[in-house]
Design a protein around this motif. Structure first.
Motif, PDB file in Angstrom:
ATOM      1  N   ALA A 214       0.809  -1.277   0.169  1.00  0.00           N
ATOM      2  CA  ALA A 214      -0.009   0.151   0.012  1.00  0.00           C
ATOM      3  C   ALA A 214       0.766   1.309  -0.251  1.00  0.00           C
ATOM      4  O   ALA A 214       0.498   2.075  -0.716  1.00  0.00           O
ATOM      5  CB  ALA A 214      -1.067  -0.226   1.197  1.00  0.00           C
TER       6      ALA A 214
ATOM      7  N   HIS B 234      -8.943   5.681   2.011  1.00  0.00           N
ATOM      8  CA  HIS B 234      -9.385   5.225   0.897  1.00  0.00           C
ATOM      9  C   HIS B 234      -9.357   3.745   0.521  1.00  0.00           C
ATOM     10  O   HIS B 234     -10.069   3.386  -0.191  1.00  0.00           O
ATOM     11  CB  HIS B 234      -8.598   6.088  -0.458  1.00  0.00           C
ATOM     12  CG  HIS B 234      -8.551   7.554  -0.146  1.00  0.00           C
ATOM     13  ND1 HIS B 234      -9.718   8.057  -0.311  1.00  0.00           N
ATOM     14  CD2 HIS B 234      -7.640   8.269  -0.125  1.00  0.00           C
ATOM     15  CE1 HIS B 234      -9.393   9.535  -0.241  1.00  0.00           C
ATOM     16  NE2 HIS B 234      -7.971   9.687  -0.191  1.00  0.00           N
ATOM     17  N   CYS B 235      -8.850   3.060   1.580  1.00  0.00           N
ATOM     18  CA  CYS B 235      -8.493   1.613   1.191  1.00  0.00           C
ATOM     19  C   CYS B 235      -9.487   0.764   2.042  1.00  0.00           C
ATOM     20  O   CYS B 235      -9.684   1.135   3.404  1.00  0.00           O
ATOM     21  CB  CYS B 235      -7.006   1.163   1.203  1.00  0.00           C
ATOM     22  SG  CYS B 235      -5.885   1.995  -0.048  1.00  0.00           S
ATOM     23  N   ARG B 236     -10.216  -0.162   1.642  1.00  0.00           N
ATOM     24  CA  ARG B 236     -11.154  -0.969   2.114  1.00  0.00           C
ATOM     25  C   ARG B 236     -10.859  -2.435   2.611  1.00  0.00           C
ATOM     26  O   ARG B 236     -11.338  -3.032   3.492  1.00  0.00           O
ATOM     27  CB  ARG B 236     -12.466  -1.338   1.557  1.00  0.00           C
ATOM     28  CG  ARG B 236     -13.283   0.235   1.079  1.00  0.00           C
ATOM     29  CD  ARG B 236     -14.439   0.184   0.285  1.00  0.00           C
ATOM     30  NE  ARG B 236     -14.947   1.142  -0.266  1.00  0.00           N
ATOM     31  CZ  ARG B 236     -16.147   1.318  -1.047  1.00  0.00           C
ATOM     32  NH1 ARG B 236     -16.550   0.192  -1.328  1.00  0.00           N
ATOM     33  NH2 ARG B 236     -16.785   2.324  -1.276  1.00  0.00           N
ATOM     34  N   TRP B 237      -9.730  -2.828   2.095  1.00  0.00           N
ATOM     35  CA  TRP B 237      -9.178  -4.272   2.105  1.00  0.00           C
ATOM     36  C   TRP B 237      -7.899  -4.464   2.301  1.00  0.00           C
ATOM     37  O   TRP B 237      -7.133  -5.349   1.749  1.00  0.00           O
ATOM     38  CB  TRP B 237      -9.719  -5.092   0.664  1.00  0.00           C
ATOM     39  CG  TRP B 237     -11.158  -4.739   0.288  1.00  0.00           C
ATOM     40  CD1 TRP B 237     -11.449  -4.105  -0.705  1.00  0.00           C
ATOM     41  CD2 TRP B 237     -12.384  -5.624   1.077  1.00  0.00           C
ATOM     42  NE1 TRP B 237     -12.984  -4.201  -0.558  1.00  0.00           N
ATOM     43  CE2 TRP B 237     -13.391  -4.952   0.347  1.00  0.00           C
ATOM     44  CE3 TRP B 237     -12.478  -6.160   2.252  1.00  0.00           C
ATOM     45  CZ2 TRP B 237     -14.851  -5.178   0.854  1.00  0.00           C
ATOM     46  CZ3 TRP B 237     -13.892  -6.614   2.536  1.00  0.00           C
ATOM     47  CH2 TRP B 237     -14.845  -6.185   1.718  1.00  0.00           C
ATOM     48  N   VAL B 238      -7.345  -3.651   3.136  1.00  0.00           N
ATOM     49  CA  VAL B 238      -5.950  -3.680   3.717  1.00  0.00           C
ATOM     50  C   VAL B 238      -5.792  -5.002   4.491  1.00  0.00           C
ATOM     51  O   VAL B 238      -6.563  -5.345   5.406  1.00  0.00           O
ATOM     52  CB  VAL B 238      -5.436  -2.549   4.445  1.00  0.00           C
ATOM     53  CG1 VAL B 238      -4.054  -2.578   4.891  1.00  0.00           C
ATOM     54  CG2 VAL B 238      -5.738  -1.241   3.814  1.00  0.00           C
TER      55      VAL B 238
ATOM     56  N   ILE C 297      -2.631  -4.163  -0.633  1.00  0.00           N
ATOM     57  CA  ILE C 297      -4.173  -4.233  -0.790  1.00  0.00           C
ATOM     58  C   ILE C 297      -4.395  -4.504  -2.216  1.00  0.00           C
ATOM     59  O   ILE C 297      -3.379  -4.693  -3.050  1.00  0.00           O
ATOM     60  CB  ILE C 297      -4.379  -2.363  -1.048  1.00  0.00           C
ATOM     61  CG1 ILE C 297      -3.085  -1.886  -1.835  1.00  0.00           C
ATOM     62  CG2 ILE C 297      -4.225  -1.741   0.459  1.00  0.00           C
ATOM     63  CD1 ILE C 297      -3.669  -0.330  -2.141  1.00  0.00           C
TER      64      ILE C 297
ATOM     65  N   SER D 251      -8.751  -3.285  -6.264  1.00  0.00           N
ATOM     66  CA  SER D 251      -9.805  -2.312  -6.066  1.00  0.00           C
ATOM     67  C   SER D 251      -9.441  -1.231  -5.377  1.00  0.00           C
ATOM     68  O   SER D 251      -9.758   0.078  -5.671  1.00  0.00           O
ATOM     69  CB  SER D 251     -11.032  -2.940  -5.545  1.00  0.00           C
ATOM     70  OG  SER D 251     -10.767  -3.801  -4.596  1.00  0.00           O
ATOM     71  N   ASP D 252      -8.509  -1.385  -4.269  1.00  0.00           N
ATOM     72  CA  ASP D 252      -8.041  -0.290  -3.443  1.00  0.00           C
ATOM     73  C   ASP D 252      -6.995   0.502  -4.036  1.00  0.00           C
ATOM     74  O   ASP D 252      -6.755   1.559  -3.858  1.00  0.00           O
ATOM     75  CB  ASP D 252      -7.632  -0.974  -2.261  1.00  0.00           C
ATOM     76  CG  ASP D 252      -8.527  -1.288  -1.070  1.00  0.00           C
ATOM     77  OD1 ASP D 252      -9.647  -0.693  -1.187  1.00  0.00           O
ATOM     78  OD2 ASP D 252      -8.464  -1.778  -0.199  1.00  0.00           O
TER      79      ASP D 252
ATOM     80  N   ARG E  22      -8.786   2.924  -6.137  1.00  0.00           N
ATOM     81  CA  ARG E  22      -9.289   3.996  -5.214  1.00  0.00           C
ATOM     82  C   ARG E  22      -8.189   4.970  -4.704  1.00  0.00           C
ATOM     83  O   ARG E  22      -8.763   6.264  -4.908  1.00  0.00           O
ATOM     84  CB  ARG E  22      -9.882   3.509  -3.859  1.00  0.00           C
ATOM     85  CG  ARG E  22     -11.175   2.701  -3.929  1.00  0.00           C
ATOM     86  CD  ARG E  22     -11.767   2.075  -2.679  1.00  0.00           C
ATOM     87  NE  ARG E  22     -12.890   1.335  -2.998  1.00  0.00           N
ATOM     88  CZ  ARG E  22     -12.896   0.202  -3.339  1.00  0.00           C
ATOM     89  NH1 ARG E  22     -11.915  -0.763  -2.708  1.00  0.00           N
ATOM     90  NH2 ARG E  22     -14.088  -0.648  -3.294  1.00  0.00           N
TER      91      ARG E  22
END
Length: 251
Positions: free
Chosen positions: A28, A47-51, A71, A74-75, A78
């Motif tokens: 990331a 901004h990141c959802r799936w770290v 990440i 998709s992240d 973002r």
């Protein structure tokens, strides 16, 4: 420990990719730094959802590992769309036109050891190839469903927006630059230009919208190429056909 691939471009720096559950994940902080975020931790949190935590080899000590935040695509997307870096679009093109296609082409990550026989290595390679074929077939099914959704769309989009929608919703990795190259190759846009040919306009695939911009030296008129709903459907079908041809080559 997850496999590690490193991609580097002088203009942006280095991004590291690891494999998590057989899917590509990116370090990331690498992505955030390349995109010019001053506070990388805040950018990732915002901004990141799936770290997820991952481990990579230590660059100075082969007996140690580093824990990093990784990440998914998709992240990464973002972080790209929220970046204020003027070159964010160029970074996006690099990732979607070069980095991700390279990962797709070398995907499968065949792990071998020195004591494996040639037959064992071949068997593992065949398993990877079969997984790739099955994955491609699933992707094609998803793309067909998406085509049906946009076929009735009445909203035109910028070429850049079409590229992002396709990449985000269909798994077809393509950026604005590469999509324009496709449109030129298909005879819809003039060479070395973003202007649509009359053929593309007559068929209802592309349209030109005029606008004005006021600057310190006066008011200027500019023309923007947009893709109609019919054009979006045409583009997806052409790209889908290319994917089908790739599957035939794998079979």
């Amino acid at each position: 420990m997850n496999n590690l691939q490193i991609f580097e471009k002088m203009e942006f720096g280095q991004i590291r990719m690891v494999e998590v559950d057989k899917k590509p994940y990116f370090v990331a902080t690498d992505i955030a730094k390349c995109l010019g975020y001053a506070n990388t931790s805040k950018a990732i949190n915002d901004h990141c959802r799936w770290v997820t935590k991952s481990y990579i080899p230590h660059p100075q000590n082969e007996n140690k590992v580093l824990e990093v935040n990784a990440i998914p695509e998709s992240d990464m997307y973002r972080l790209i769309v929220n970046s204020k870096l003027p070159n964010a679009e160029k970074f996006e093109s690099w990732v979607f036109d070069e980095v991700l296609p390279t990962i797709r082409e070398t995907g499968g990550y065949i792990q071998t050891t020195n004591d494996m026989s040639d037959d064992e290595i071949m068997a593992r390679a065949l398993q990877v190839a079969q997984r790739k074929i099955e994955s491609k077939n699933r992707e094609l099914e998803e793309k067909n469903r998406f085509i049906n959704q946009i076929a009735s769309s009445k909203n035109s989009l910028l070429v850049r927006e079409v590229a992002k929608v396709i990449s985000k919703s269909n798994g077809i990795i393509i950026g604005e630059k590469r999509l324009y190259e496709k449109l030129r190759l298909w005879g819809l846009v003039f060479k070395n230009s973003t202007e649509p040919k009359q053929l593309a306009v007559d068929k209802g695939y592309l349209e030109t919208v005029e606008g004005t911009r006021e600057t310190s030296t006066g008011v200027f008129t500019y023309r923007t190429t947009r893709v109609t709903g019919k054009g979006q459907e045409y583009i997806l079908k052409r790209l889908l056909k290319e994917d089908e041809e790739q599957i035939s080559m794998l079979s």
